[in-house]
Design a protein around this motif. Structure first.
Motif, PDB file in Angstrom:
ATOM      1  N   VAL A  67      77.763 -28.109  51.804  1.00 22.97           N
ATOM      2  CA  VAL A  67      76.890 -28.513  50.957  1.00 22.97           C
ATOM      3  C   VAL A  67      76.071 -27.106  51.756  1.00 22.97           C
ATOM      4  O   VAL A  67      75.657 -27.848  52.602  1.00 22.97           O
ATOM      5  CB  VAL A  67      76.501 -29.764  51.537  1.00 22.97           C
ATOM      6  N   SER A  68      74.846 -27.194  50.596  1.00 22.75           N
ATOM      7  CA  SER A  68      73.691 -25.919  51.209  1.00 22.75           C
ATOM      8  C   SER A  68      72.639 -26.865  50.745  1.00 22.75           C
ATOM      9  O   SER A  68      72.421 -27.188  49.286  1.00 22.75           O
ATOM     10  CB  SER A  68      74.238 -25.072  50.600  1.00 22.75           C
ATOM     11  N   ALA A  69      70.917 -26.685  51.127  1.00 17.64           N
ATOM     12  CA  ALA A  69      70.223 -27.420  50.103  1.00 17.64           C
ATOM     13  C   ALA A  69      69.477 -25.770  48.993  1.00 17.64           C
ATOM     14  O   ALA A  69      69.144 -25.974  48.549  1.00 17.64           O
ATOM     15  CB  ALA A  69      69.465 -27.773  51.184  1.00 17.64           C
ATOM     16  N   GLU A  70      70.179 -24.894  49.027  1.00 16.43           N
ATOM     17  CA  GLU A  70      69.997 -23.476  48.919  1.00 16.43           C
ATOM     18  C   GLU A  70      70.270 -23.112  47.582  1.00 16.43           C
ATOM     19  O   GLU A  70      71.300 -22.679  48.622  1.00 16.43           O
ATOM     20  CB  GLU A  70      68.971 -22.597  50.277  1.00 16.43           C
ATOM     21  N   ILE A 113      74.104 -20.378  55.845  1.00 16.79           N
ATOM     22  CA  ILE A 113      74.472 -21.945  56.150  1.00 16.79           C
ATOM     23  C   ILE A 113      74.193 -22.192  57.760  1.00 16.79           C
ATOM     24  O   ILE A 113      74.461 -21.002  58.276  1.00 16.79           O
ATOM     25  CB  ILE A 113      75.466 -22.687  55.116  1.00 16.79           C
ATOM     26  N   GLY A 114      74.336 -23.360  58.125  1.00 15.42           N
ATOM     27  CA  GLY A 114      74.559 -23.332  59.662  1.00 15.42           C
ATOM     28  C   GLY A 114      76.336 -24.239  59.701  1.00 15.42           C
ATOM     29  O   GLY A 114      76.490 -24.402  58.189  1.00 15.42           O
ATOM     30  N   PRO A 115      76.612 -24.281  60.331  1.00 16.19           N
ATOM     31  CA  PRO A 115      78.300 -24.978  60.813  1.00 16.19           C
ATOM     32  C   PRO A 115      77.828 -26.407  60.292  1.00 16.19           C
ATOM     33  O   PRO A 115      79.495 -26.620  59.766  1.00 16.19           O
ATOM     34  CB  PRO A 115      77.929 -24.335  62.119  1.00 16.19           C
ATOM     35  N   MET A 116      77.294 -27.272  60.337  1.00 15.64           N
ATOM     36  CA  MET A 116      77.501 -28.916  60.077  1.00 15.64           C
ATOM     37  C   MET A 116      77.412 -28.594  58.563  1.00 15.64           C
ATOM     38  O   MET A 116      78.145 -29.369  57.647  1.00 15.64           O
ATOM     39  CB  MET A 116      75.841 -29.428  60.637  1.00 15.64           C
ATOM     40  N   CYS A 117      77.191 -26.944  57.745  1.00 18.22           N
ATOM     41  CA  CYS A 117      77.474 -27.468  56.238  1.00 18.22           C
ATOM     42  C   CYS A 117      78.903 -26.456  56.108  1.00 18.22           C
ATOM     43  O   CYS A 117      79.452 -26.755  54.634  1.00 18.22           O
ATOM     44  CB  CYS A 117      76.347 -26.227  55.830  1.00 18.22           C
ATOM     45  N   ALA A 118      78.884 -26.099  56.699  1.00 16.90           N
ATOM     46  CA  ALA A 118      80.454 -25.514  56.813  1.00 16.90           C
ATOM     47  C   ALA A 118      81.681 -26.877  56.854  1.00 16.90           C
ATOM     48  O   ALA A 118      83.040 -27.078  56.159  1.00 16.90           O
ATOM     49  CB  ALA A 118      81.298 -24.407  57.219  1.00 16.90           C
ATOM     50  N   VAL A 119      80.905 -27.769  57.217  1.00 14.10           N
ATOM     51  CA  VAL A 119      82.142 -28.911  57.485  1.00 14.10           C
ATOM     52  C   VAL A 119      81.710 -29.712  55.976  1.00 14.10           C
ATOM     53  O   VAL A 119      82.479 -30.488  55.670  1.00 14.10           O
ATOM     54  CB  VAL A 119      81.629 -30.336  58.695  1.00 14.10           C
ATOM     55  N   ASN A 120      80.696 -30.143  56.079  1.00 20.73           N
ATOM     56  CA  ASN A 120      80.383 -30.697  54.442  1.00 20.73           C
ATOM     57  C   ASN A 120      80.741 -29.875  53.089  1.00 20.73           C
ATOM     58  O   ASN A 120      80.801 -30.644  52.286  1.00 20.73           O
ATOM     59  CB  ASN A 120      79.859 -32.487  54.045  1.00 20.73           C
ATOM     60  N   GLN A 123      82.860 -17.046  45.153  1.00 13.08           N
ATOM     61  CA  GLN A 123      82.956 -16.559  43.671  1.00 13.08           C
ATOM     62  C   GLN A 123      82.986 -18.089  42.870  1.00 13.08           C
ATOM     63  O   GLN A 123      81.712 -17.943  42.069  1.00 13.08           O
ATOM     64  CB  GLN A 123      83.810 -16.764  43.225  1.00 13.08           C
ATOM     65  N   SER A 124      82.247 -18.863  43.856  1.00 12.38           N
ATOM     66  CA  SER A 124      81.656 -20.531  42.972  1.00 12.38           C
ATOM     67  C   SER A 124      81.114 -21.428  43.265  1.00 12.38           C
ATOM     68  O   SER A 124      81.004 -21.338  44.630  1.00 12.38           O
ATOM     69  CB  SER A 124      82.886 -21.144  42.301  1.00 12.38           C
ATOM     70  N   TYR A 125      80.135 -22.187  42.777  1.00 11.38           N
ATOM     71  CA  TYR A 125      79.818 -23.635  43.400  1.00 11.38           C
ATOM     72  C   TYR A 125      79.188 -24.718  42.380  1.00 11.38           C
ATOM     73  O   TYR A 125      79.121 -24.492  41.317  1.00 11.38           O
ATOM     74  CB  TYR A 125      78.075 -23.436  44.493  1.00 11.38           C
ATOM     75  N   THR A 126      78.659 -25.559  42.584  1.00 13.74           N
ATOM     76  CA  THR A 126      78.326 -26.386  42.001  1.00 13.74           C
ATOM     77  C   THR A 126      77.248 -27.337  42.564  1.00 13.74           C
ATOM     78  O   THR A 126      77.160 -27.003  43.834  1.00 13.74           O
ATOM     79  CB  THR A 126      79.530 -27.619  42.062  1.00 13.74           C
ATOM     80  N   ILE A 127      76.589 -27.858  41.327  1.00 18.82           N
ATOM     81  CA  ILE A 127      75.341 -28.405  41.949  1.00 18.82           C
ATOM     82  C   ILE A 127      75.231 -30.526  41.682  1.00 18.82           C
ATOM     83  O   ILE A 127      76.149 -30.282  40.735  1.00 18.82           O
ATOM     84  CB  ILE A 127      74.101 -27.785  40.980  1.00 18.82           C
ATOM     85  N   PHE A 128      75.123 -30.418  42.444  1.00 15.57           N
ATOM     86  CA  PHE A 128      74.746 -32.404  42.244  1.00 15.57           C
ATOM     87  C   PHE A 128      73.503 -33.073  42.490  1.00 15.57           C
ATOM     88  O   PHE A 128      72.819 -31.902  43.979  1.00 15.57           O
ATOM     89  CB  PHE A 128      76.152 -33.310  42.896  1.00 15.57           C
ATOM     90  N   LYS A 129      73.109 -33.487  41.665  1.00 13.79           N
ATOM     91  CA  LYS A 129      71.861 -34.486  42.351  1.00 13.79           C
ATOM     92  C   LYS A 129      71.385 -35.103  43.570  1.00 13.79           C
ATOM     93  O   LYS A 129      72.228 -35.981  43.797  1.00 13.79           O
ATOM     94  CB  LYS A 129      71.600 -35.378  41.124  1.00 13.79           C
ATOM     95  N   ALA A 130      70.801 -34.957  44.284  1.00 15.70           N
ATOM     96  CA  ALA A 130      71.119 -35.748  45.737  1.00 15.70           C
ATOM     97  C   ALA A 130      69.310 -36.269  45.272  1.00 15.70           C
ATOM     98  O   ALA A 130      68.470 -35.732  46.305  1.00 15.70           O
ATOM     99  CB  ALA A 130      71.456 -35.037  46.954  1.00 15.70           C
ATOM    100  N   GLY A 131      69.291 -37.642  45.930  1.00 16.77           N
ATOM    101  CA  GLY A 131      67.823 -38.253  46.318  1.00 16.77           C
ATOM    102  C   GLY A 131      66.284 -37.566  45.354  1.00 16.77           C
ATOM    103  O   GLY A 131      66.594 -37.227  43.557  1.00 16.77           O
ATOM    104  N   ASN A 132      65.498 -36.686  45.662  1.00 15.60           N
ATOM    105  CA  ASN A 132      64.530 -35.959  45.267  1.00 15.60           C
ATOM    106  C   ASN A 132      64.805 -34.508  44.037  1.00 15.60           C
ATOM    107  O   ASN A 132      64.024 -33.451  44.470  1.00 15.60           O
ATOM    108  CB  ASN A 132      63.198 -36.129  46.430  1.00 15.60           C
ATOM    109  N   LEU A 150      71.642 -29.987  45.498  1.00 15.87           N
ATOM    110  CA  LEU A 150      72.220 -30.148  46.813  1.00 15.87           C
ATOM    111  C   LEU A 150      73.511 -29.260  45.324  1.00 15.87           C
ATOM    112  O   LEU A 150      73.867 -29.139  44.651  1.00 15.87           O
ATOM    113  CB  LEU A 150      72.441 -30.564  47.918  1.00 15.87           C
ATOM    114  N   PHE A 151      73.755 -28.374  46.448  1.00 17.94           N
ATOM    115  CA  PHE A 151      75.087 -27.046  46.503  1.00 17.94           C
ATOM    116  C   PHE A 151      76.562 -27.353  46.977  1.00 17.94           C
ATOM    117  O   PHE A 151      76.473 -26.989  48.201  1.00 17.94           O
ATOM    118  CB  PHE A 151      73.956 -25.405  46.245  1.00 17.94           C
ATOM    119  N   ASN A 152      77.655 -27.680  46.536  1.00 21.90           N
ATOM    120  CA  ASN A 152      78.812 -28.152  47.356  1.00 21.90           C
ATOM    121  C   ASN A 152      79.199 -26.309  47.085  1.00 21.90           C
ATOM    122  O   ASN A 152      79.384 -25.356  45.670  1.00 21.90           O
ATOM    123  CB  ASN A 152      79.452 -28.163  45.843  1.00 21.90           C
TER     124      ASN A 152
END
Length: 165
Positions: free
Chosen positions: A34-37, A25-32, A91-100, A103-105
């Motif tokens: 969230v990752s798209a991959e 991820i990029g540093p902005m993903c560390a802020v929120n 060790q974990s992540y969750t998935i949520f719907k986003a528009g089209n 995304l991954f928390n």
């Protein structure tokens, strides 16, 4: 992506993941956070940050020419090369719907590593990437109101705790 998520497979090599999963991820993903991959093995993620032209060349731009619309990432992507990439081990992540799409928390980090140009990033490089990305996140938060701006500040402060001294 569905196969990787459903069968807990590495986003890069497709083999089964273990207990630890690494988001590139990029540093902005560390802020929120969230990752798209989806996540990868550490070895695969390390290979990516040392070999991928977009991740190793800060002036490189994404090649989106002739990209089918259905392959566009979910959510709102900052269309820039951040110059710094993180390996976010969890060790974990969750998935949520986003528009089209989805995304991954990213889960709580067990370890974070910062890279620039295929090597360990300096604090100055990390801070430059964060300071040039935050205005975009702040602008989005401002459109959503004072509560969103306050939440972004909390997220920013939490992310700054991950930056090496």
């Amino acid at each position: 992506m569905v196969i990787c998520v459903r069968h807990k497979r590495c986003w890069l090599c497709g083999q089964p993941l273990g207990k630890f999963m690494v988001f590139v991820i990029g540093p902005m993903c560390a802020v929120n956070r969230v990752s798209a991959e989806p996540p990868s093995h550490r070895k695969c993620a390390l290979y990516a940050v040392q070999s991928c032209p977009f991740l190793t060349q800060p002036k490189m731009r994404r090649n989106e020419k002739d990209m089918p619309e259905h392959l566009a990432p979910a959510g709102i992507m900052l269309r820039r090369n951040p110059g710094v990439t993180m390996l976010w081990t969890t060790q974990s992540y969750t998935i949520f719907k986003a528009g089209n799409g989805a995304l991954f928390n990213v889960g709580e980090p067990v370890q974070v590593e910062f890279f620039a140009e295929g090597r360990t990033a300096t604090r100055d490089e990390i801070m430059a990437s964060i300071s040039t990305g935050m205005p975009s996140l702040r602008q989005m938060a401002e459109r959503d109101g004072a509560e969103a701006v306050a939440e972004l500040q909390v997220q920013y402060d939490r992310a700054m705790g991950l930056v090496p001294a």
